[in-house]
Design a protein around this motif. Structure first.
Motif, mmCIF file in Angstrom:
data_model
loop_
_atom_site.group_PDB
_atom_site.id
_atom_site.type_symbol
_atom_site.label_atom_id
_atom_site.label_comp_id
_atom_site.label_asym_id
_atom_site.label_seq_id
_atom_site.Cartn_x
_atom_site.Cartn_y
_atom_site.Cartn_z
ATOM 1 N N HIS A 158 -11.592 -0.005 -2.475
ATOM 2 C CA HIS A 158 -12.476 0.677 -3.429
ATOM 3 C C HIS A 158 -11.773 1.209 -4.670
ATOM 4 O O HIS A 158 -12.451 1.709 -5.579
ATOM 5 N N LEU A 159 -10.461 1.099 -4.732
ATOM 6 C CA LEU A 159 -9.723 1.554 -5.909
ATOM 7 C C LEU A 159 -8.922 0.391 -6.483
ATOM 8 O O LEU A 159 -7.913 -0.013 -5.898
ATOM 9 N N PRO A 160 -9.336 -0.164 -7.604
ATOM 10 C CA PRO A 160 -8.579 -1.275 -8.207
ATOM 11 C C PRO A 160 -7.128 -0.868 -8.474
ATOM 12 O O PRO A 160 -6.854 0.199 -9.020
ATOM 13 N N GLY A 161 -6.230 -1.706 -8.044
ATOM 14 C CA GLY A 161 -4.813 -1.445 -8.278
ATOM 15 C C GLY A 161 -4.146 -0.550 -7.246
ATOM 16 O O GLY A 161 -2.929 -0.381 -7.286
ATOM 17 N N PHE A 162 -4.931 -0.004 -6.323
ATOM 18 C CA PHE A 162 -4.319 0.848 -5.291
ATOM 19 C C PHE A 162 -3.523 -0.028 -4.334
ATOM 20 O O PHE A 162 -3.960 -1.105 -3.936
ATOM 21 N N ARG A 163 -2.349 0.459 -3.955
ATOM 22 C CA ARG A 163 -1.535 -0.297 -2.998
ATOM 23 C C ARG A 163 -1.028 0.629 -1.891
ATOM 24 O O ARG A 163 -0.899 1.835 -2.094
ATOM 25 N N LYS A 164 -0.750 0.030 -0.769
ATOM 26 C CA LYS A 164 -0.312 0.790 0.401
ATOM 27 C C LYS A 164 0.978 1.546 0.079
ATOM 28 O O LYS A 164 1.946 0.962 -0.394
ATOM 29 N N PRO A 165 1.008 2.858 0.341
ATOM 30 C CA PRO A 165 2.220 3.642 0.029
ATOM 31 C C PRO A 165 3.426 3.171 0.835
ATOM 32 O O PRO A 165 3.323 2.877 2.029
ATOM 33 N N ARG A 166 4.560 3.117 0.186
ATOM 34 C CA ARG A 166 5.791 2.721 0.873
ATOM 35 C C ARG A 166 6.190 3.745 1.930
ATOM 36 O O ARG A 166 6.874 3.421 2.899
ATOM 37 N N SER A 167 5.776 5.002 1.739
ATOM 38 C CA SER A 167 6.136 6.070 2.677
ATOM 39 C C SER A 167 5.255 6.093 3.923
ATOM 40 O O SER A 167 5.457 6.938 4.800
ATOM 41 N N LEU A 168 4.311 5.160 4.033
ATOM 42 C CA LEU A 168 3.409 5.137 5.193
ATOM 43 C C LEU A 168 4.180 4.994 6.497
ATOM 44 O O LEU A 168 3.907 5.712 7.477
ATOM 45 N N GLU A 169 5.142 4.102 6.547
ATOM 46 C CA GLU A 169 5.889 3.875 7.785
ATOM 47 C C GLU A 169 6.741 5.091 8.148
ATOM 48 O O GLU A 169 6.943 5.391 9.333
ATOM 49 N N VAL A 170 7.245 5.793 7.148
ATOM 50 C CA VAL A 170 8.015 7.007 7.413
ATOM 51 C C VAL A 170 7.104 8.067 8.033
ATOM 52 O O VAL A 170 7.478 8.752 8.979
ATOM 53 N N LEU A 171 5.887 8.197 7.491
ATOM 54 C CA LEU A 171 4.932 9.162 8.049
ATOM 55 C C LEU A 171 4.610 8.812 9.503
ATOM 56 O O LEU A 171 4.566 9.705 10.357
ATOM 57 N N LYS A 172 4.383 7.566 9.789
ATOM 58 C CA LYS A 172 4.111 7.159 11.172
ATOM 59 C C LYS A 172 5.283 7.518 12.072
ATOM 60 O O LYS A 172 5.101 7.972 13.207
ATOM 61 N N ALA A 173 6.488 7.311 11.572
ATOM 62 C CA ALA A 173 7.681 7.549 12.389
ATOM 63 C C ALA A 173 7.818 9.008 12.791
ATOM 64 O O ALA A 173 8.249 9.314 13.909
ATOM 65 N N VAL A 174 7.452 9.939 11.910
ATOM 66 C CA VAL A 174 7.627 11.346 12.258
ATOM 67 C C VAL A 174 6.646 11.794 13.323
ATOM 68 O O VAL A 174 6.853 12.833 13.976
ATOM 69 N N PHE A 175 5.576 11.024 13.539
ATOM 70 C CA PHE A 175 4.631 11.358 14.591
ATOM 71 C C PHE A 175 4.973 10.677 15.914
ATOM 72 O O PHE A 175 4.326 10.922 16.925
ATOM 73 N N ASN A 176 5.974 9.822 15.926
ATOM 74 C CA ASN A 176 6.369 9.137 17.167
ATOM 75 C C ASN A 176 7.134 10.073 18.104
ATOM 76 O O ASN A 176 7.807 10.986 17.644
#
Length: 237
Positions: free
Chosen positions: A219-237
């Motif tokens: 829904h947002l033209p030009g929006f891309r997946k944040p590179r920090s997404l995997e880091v955020l997932k890791a801190v919840f592991n």
């Protein structure tokens, strides 16, 4: 002309040896600034620490409507955070959300309700200890200000991500159903004060986050997946 405004730092990039280019969301809208000679050895009024992700500032800057880059003359922290920088989960959330906002916010026009939402949300995060689902609630409620908040639809079997609506008929392969749909519905209407009532385990939280990111991408033209997404997932592991 000189304008003094509250501002929330979205990102900062070093320019040359001594300067910094800072993108902020301000009370007047999205603005980009040059901070001159901030990395010089001699100490000035401004410090690089002022421009960490989502820091809340009061800035005085030379504003010229014919320019895309303005110049900060003075800045001070308007709301010091007391817990965020000592909590790895909160800190990682802030880096992640600053990246989301950097990609999502494009309009330079004033939007006081959006600015107030950002300001209040990050102050809430700083002031509360139990915040496992803050980023999920933040992203869902952010869609209200960006124009694609889903209407409630508890009676429906699917949510079509591309159309942004609940349905009983599969329209495309971009839909959610089952348990993920239940969590998605529960997130609708949830505010920060009851976010810890969402009973999500690690897997649920990751899947719901991926759904929300995909929803933003659609829904947002030009929006891309944040590179920090995997880091955020890791801190919840």
């Amino acid at each position: 002309m000189l304008i003094t405004s509250k501002a929330i730092v979205l990102n900062a990039i070093k320019y040359g040896d001594y300067d910094l280019i800072v993108k902020c969301y301000t009370e007047q809208g999205l603005r980009s600034y040059m901070v001159k000679r901030i990395f010089k050895a001699t100490k000035g009024k401004l410090a690089p620490a002022f421009f960490q992700p989502l820091t809340q500032l009061e800035i005085t800057a030379n504003y010229n409507s014919n320019r895309t880059l303005h110049f900060i003359k003075e800045a001070k922290i308007s709301t010091p955070y007391t817990t965020i920088h000592n909590n790895v989960i909160k800190q990682t959330m802030m880096v992640f959300l600053s990246e989301v906002l950097s990609h999502a916010l494009k309009e330079e026009e004033e939007n006081q309700s959006l600015f107030s939402y950002l300001e209040t949300a990050f102050q809430w995060l700083d002031n509360h200890s139990e915040t496992p689902n803050f980023h999920l609630v933040f992203l869902m409620n952010l869609t209200k200000y960006l124009g694609f908040y889903p209407e409630k639809g508890n009676q429906f079997l699917y949510f079509d991500l591309n159309e942004g609506k609940f349905t009983n008929h599969i329209i495309s392969n971009l839909y959610i159903s089952g348990k993920n749909l239940d969590y998605f519905k529960a997130l609708l209407g949830t505010n920060f004060d009851i976010e810890n009532e969402l009973k999500l385990n690690k897997t649920n939280r990751h899947e719901l986050l991926e759904i929300l990111i995909q929803y933003f991408e659609l829904h947002l033209p030009g929006f891309r997946k944040p590179r920090s997404l995997e880091v955020l997932k890791a801190v919840f592991n």
